[in-house]
Enzyme design. Structure first.
Site, PDB file in Angstrom:
ATOM      1  N   TYR A 193      34.763 -36.319  70.508  1.00  0.00           N
ATOM      2  CA  TYR A 193      33.346 -36.001  70.623  1.00  0.00           C
ATOM      3  C   TYR A 193      33.090 -35.315  71.965  1.00  0.00           C
ATOM      4  O   TYR A 193      34.038 -34.993  72.692  1.00  0.00           O
ATOM      5  CB  TYR A 193      32.517 -37.264  70.398  1.00  0.00           C
ATOM      6  N   LEU A 313      44.426 -51.618  65.121  1.00  0.00           N
ATOM      7  CA  LEU A 313      45.053 -52.459  64.106  1.00  0.00           C
ATOM      8  C   LEU A 313      45.534 -53.788  64.678  1.00  0.00           C
ATOM      9  O   LEU A 313      46.662 -54.216  64.448  1.00  0.00           O
ATOM     10  CB  LEU A 313      46.208 -51.718  63.424  1.00  0.00           C
ATOM     11  N   GLY A 335      38.056 -53.618  64.987  1.00  0.00           N
ATOM     12  CA  GLY A 335      37.247 -52.707  64.205  1.00  0.00           C
ATOM     13  C   GLY A 335      37.243 -53.099  62.744  1.00  0.00           C
ATOM     14  O   GLY A 335      36.503 -53.967  62.307  1.00  0.00           O
TER      15      GLY A 335
END
Length: 366
Positions: A193, A313, A335
């Site tokens: 971004y 993960l 997450g």
């Protein structure tokens, strides 16, 4: 909220940054929900979905919740359906969320963001492709007129004055975040971004003060940190999320540069580096597996004095505990696993021999 001493589990030891004490090291990473209204007076405003989503993880015992990438301007949204924090209507809706989180003993955080050239796309479950004005889209902006991918329009190359305006938007967003009740602000400099686009020579082809050298490519990141730190209270922590590598063989942002930037950000008032990777370029080969990003956090922790949080993960409680016990990070950010299991912290506490934080209303589950 009932609680007991955490025992020997590092994952459930409190952690203090500035004046804020987080009850444990199980933290929720920012994950977009793409569920706000796209236009009109309620564009970017949090609704019942957002409240229920974050409330469930707080009830589940998560120590810190970092709210999804929340745009500092309408043009800074990834999709037209992103949350925003560019007006006071949005602030009012967010107060409902922060009040509930605090009442449950969870620290409320917010990630403030600008999507740059990856803006104006559709929701991920609809393919995530670019959208135009007919679908409430707009022309993205970037450090250089280099599109993210072949199906994307060339973004508008920002002028120096426009860059200054965006820096001001980040500062205004931080002021609104304080008014909304957040206790931690995270600046989004990762995943390709806008700030990450300035960092990487792969996307930053500028020849002015914002391009070329490391000092120039990191200039926007430092200016945003300075602007936010100037309005964010001294007693409250400031985080920065970084992609530690672009996973590119050449012309990308590197782990060496991440370590260098970490020290610079700490000098400018950042309290913790949230270490992720990737996102700048499409179709990059990444060796994904449990804990695949942890070594990047561990390197920053080993080579600087800046606290770090690890992501990538992290699924099993024993793995999360090992990361902290080995000194690879100061906290873990979950997450997708928290999307699957809002009560992950309670399960982890049981597996590690710590007593979970449980609402009094759920006393029958003790």
């Amino acid at each position: 909220m009932s609680a007991a001493p955490a025992g020997s589990a590092a994952l459930f030891a409190p952690y203090t940054l500035r004046s804020v004490t987080l009850p444990n090291r199980v933290w929720m990473a920012a994950m977009c929900q793409y569920s706000a209204e796209a236009f009109g007076p309620n564009a970017g405003v949090a609704d019942d979905w957002h409240f229920a989503h974050y409330a469930a993880r707080a009830v589940g015992g998560t120590g810190l919740i970092i709210q999804e990438a929340t745009a500092v301007s309408p043009e800074g949204r990834i999709t037209p359906y992103d949350l925003g924090i560019w007006n006071d209507t949005q602030v009012e809706a967010l107060r409902r969320i922060t009040s509930f989180l605090k009442a449950r003993g969870t620290v409320p955080g917010i990630q403030i963001a600008h999507a740059g050239r990856k803006a104006s796309t559709d929701r991920t479950w609809k393919g995530g492709g670019p959208v135009g004005p007919e679908a409430h889209g707009w022309l993205p902006v970037a450090p250089s007129a280099v599109p993210f991918d072949g199906d994307r329009p060339a973004p508008h190359e920002l002028t120096a004055d426009e860059i200054g305006e965006i820096v001001g938007q980040f500062a205004a967003a931080a002021e609104r975040a304080l008014a909304a009740g957040y206790e931690i602000v995270e600046i989004h400099g990762a995943h390709g971004y806008l700030i990450g686009e300035f960092l990487s020579p792969f996307s930053n082809k500028r020849t002015d003060a914002y391009g070329g050298s490391f000092e120039n490519r990191t200039r926007l990141a430092v200016e945003v940190v300075d602007a936010v730190r100037a309005v964010w209270p001294e007693e409250l922590p400031l985080f920065f999320r970084i992609s530690a590598t672009d996973w590119l063989e050449e012309d990308g942002w590197t782990a060496d540069e991440t370590v260098r930037l970490a020290g610079l950000l700490q000098e400018h008032g950042v309290d913790l580096l949230d270490v992720s990777t990737g996102g700048l370029a499409p179709r990059v080969e990444i060796p994904v597996g449990p804990g695949y990003q942890v070594p990047f956090a561990a390197r920053v922790k080993a080579e600087t004095s800046l606290p770090v949080a690890a992501v990538g993960l992290i699924i099993e409680p024993a793995h999360a505990e090992k990361i902290l016990a080995n000194g690879e990070a100061d906290a873990v950010l979950l997450g997708r696993e928290l999307l699957r299991d809002p009560y992950w912290a309670r399960r982890a506490a049981a597996e590690l021999g710590a007593e979970p934080r449980t609402p009094d209303q759920y006393h029958r589950s003790w």
